[in-house]
Enzyme design. Sequence first.
Site, mmCIF file in Angstrom:
data_model
loop_
_atom_site.group_PDB
_atom_site.id
_atom_site.type_symbol
_atom_site.label_atom_id
_atom_site.label_comp_id
_atom_site.label_asym_id
_atom_site.label_seq_id
_atom_site.Cartn_x
_atom_site.Cartn_y
_atom_site.Cartn_z
ATOM 1 C CG HIS A 83 -3.295 0.674 0.062
ATOM 2 N ND1 HIS A 83 -3.590 1.508 1.053
ATOM 3 C CD2 HIS A 83 -1.996 0.918 -0.377
ATOM 4 C CE1 HIS A 83 -2.155 1.725 1.587
ATOM 5 N NE2 HIS A 83 -1.518 1.495 0.503
ATOM 6 C CB CYS A 105 -4.973 5.952 -5.850
ATOM 7 S SG CYS A 105 -4.354 6.730 -7.525
ATOM 8 C CG HIS A 133 -1.631 -5.427 -1.600
ATOM 9 N ND1 HIS A 133 -2.549 -4.390 -2.091
ATOM 10 C CD2 HIS A 133 -0.458 -4.991 -1.657
ATOM 11 C CE1 HIS A 133 -1.738 -3.274 -1.980
ATOM 12 N NE2 HIS A 133 -0.351 -3.792 -1.698
ATOM 13 C CD GLU A 135 -4.276 -1.620 -6.209
ATOM 14 O OE1 GLU A 135 -3.277 -1.237 -5.630
ATOM 15 O OE2 GLU A 135 -4.422 -2.006 -7.584
ATOM 16 C CB THR A 174 -2.226 0.064 -9.306
ATOM 17 O OG1 THR A 174 -2.004 0.281 -8.345
ATOM 18 C CG2 THR A 174 -3.728 0.497 -9.921
ATOM 19 C CB SER A 233 2.391 -4.057 -3.589
ATOM 20 O OG SER A 233 2.547 -4.525 -4.846
ATOM 21 C CG ASN A 234 5.055 1.225 -4.913
ATOM 22 O OD1 ASN A 234 6.193 1.881 -4.982
ATOM 23 N ND2 ASN A 234 4.388 1.506 -3.660
HETATM 24 O O1 0JX Z 1 1.593 -1.681 -1.256
HETATM 25 P P1 0JX Z 1 1.147 -0.517 -2.394
HETATM 26 O O2 0JX Z 1 2.569 -0.427 -3.290
HETATM 27 O O3 0JX Z 1 -0.101 -0.914 -3.147
HETATM 28 O O4 0JX Z 1 1.230 0.620 -1.459
HETATM 29 P P2 0JX Z 1 1.882 1.671 -0.915
HETATM 30 O O5 0JX Z 1 3.348 1.603 -0.847
HETATM 31 O O6 0JX Z 1 1.170 2.677 0.229
HETATM 32 O O7 0JX Z 1 1.868 2.947 -2.179
HETATM 33 C C1 0JX Z 1 1.132 4.021 -2.374
HETATM 34 C C2 0JX Z 1 -0.295 3.394 -2.569
HETATM 35 C C3 0JX Z 1 -0.273 2.494 -3.748
HETATM 36 C C4 0JX Z 1 -1.781 2.224 -4.223
HETATM 37 O O8 0JX Z 1 -1.872 1.776 -5.695
HETATM 38 FE FE1 SF4 Z 2 -2.086 5.513 -7.409
HETATM 39 FE FE2 SF4 Z 2 -0.186 4.522 -8.779
HETATM 40 FE FE3 SF4 Z 2 0.261 5.726 -6.678
HETATM 41 FE FE4 SF4 Z 2 -0.889 3.650 -6.383
HETATM 42 S S1 SF4 Z 2 1.057 3.963 -7.224
HETATM 43 S S2 SF4 Z 2 -1.502 5.503 -5.435
HETATM 44 S S3 SF4 Z 2 -2.164 3.661 -8.223
HETATM 45 S S4 SF4 Z 2 -0.596 6.814 -8.622
#
Ligand code: 0JX
Ligand code: SF4
Length: 321
Positions: A83, A105, A133, A135, A174, A233-234
């Site tokens: 992150h 990343c 968060h 990030e 991101t 988050s994603n």
């Molecule tokens: O909470 P995030 O979606 O930012 O992180 P997660 O679930 O560890 O996903 C992979 C890392 C993403 C970074 O951008």
């Molecule tokens: Fe990288 Fe996107 Fe994966 Fe986050 S979700 S670790 S920014 S590729």
Amino acid sequence: MSVSAKPPLRILLCAPRGFCAGVVRAIDAVEEALRKFGAPVYVRHEIVHNRYVVEGLKRKGAIFVDELSEIPDTDAPVIFSAHGVPKSVPEEAEARRFHAIDATCPLVTKVHREAEIHHRRGRLVILIGHQGHPEVVGTMGQLPPGAVVLIETAEEVARLEIPPGTPLAFVTQTTLSVDDTRQVVEALKARFPEIVAPHKEDICYATTNRQEAVKRVAPQVDAMIVVGSPNSSNSQRLREVAERAGCRRAALVLRAEEIDWALFGAIGSLGITAGASAPEILVEEIIDAFAARYTVAVETVSTADESVFFPLPRALRPDAA
Ligand code: 0JX
Ligand code: SF4
């Protein structure tokens, strides 16, 4: 229950789903550090937001900490999570002579560098992201206090108090909702027509592709499961996207044992996706749990091909000194 008594269930598997290139790289970095330097390897923050992944790495000798202050003086590697971290973290690591390995990343690092360039060019940086968060903490921490203003919603744009004539730019987290972010960006551009936008979208390819696949599947199914963690988050965004695309029963599930059978016990079709930090083995575990109750027919619905790959952090590559 006999096999013939099981009701049918059509499962639509979203593709792409699950691990992105940044997650593969970050987990590989911890595993490679363990192989190369032996245990323990310290990791600041969950390497990715998934308890199953974290527990697996702990068993191999990784020690997870929230802050570097929890780490004793050591020669062991200290890895920063996918992150990203505020600048103060590598600075502290250097002051303590830690062997720091940055698993941020590269697509998060890209946003960090953008923010820095805007600052150097005299622009106030508006960051679109979720308060607290990691990030967001990391991106804000690239610049001195006051150089970044955080907003989450289009409504907040109207409330921004910025002296007239201030040069502005925006960057984003991101892993945001593509649709929500479009609205925030439209509000920013309407109020500040001169605002400088990213050259290339900051919401990453993996976030975008996973949301697209959910949009295709969600309207076709009675219920949707997003395999992922509440602090991811994603993954949270995928659940919201499923709901907004018309699926009234959308749940974030970490493991099969968490499935609420009151919600998923009487359906004819199910969509499944997984956040970027959720391993495929957990998707399989969840399909198996449904297969124990239903006669399942699994189809994949693919909306994009992914071939992104990021090499390991330099210190872990085979040719590193
Ligand atoms: O909470 P995030 O979606 O930012 O992180 P997660 O679930 O560890 O996903 C992979 C890392 C993403 C970074 O951008
Ligand atoms: Fe990288 Fe996107 Fe994966 Fe986050 S979700 S670790 S920014 S590729």
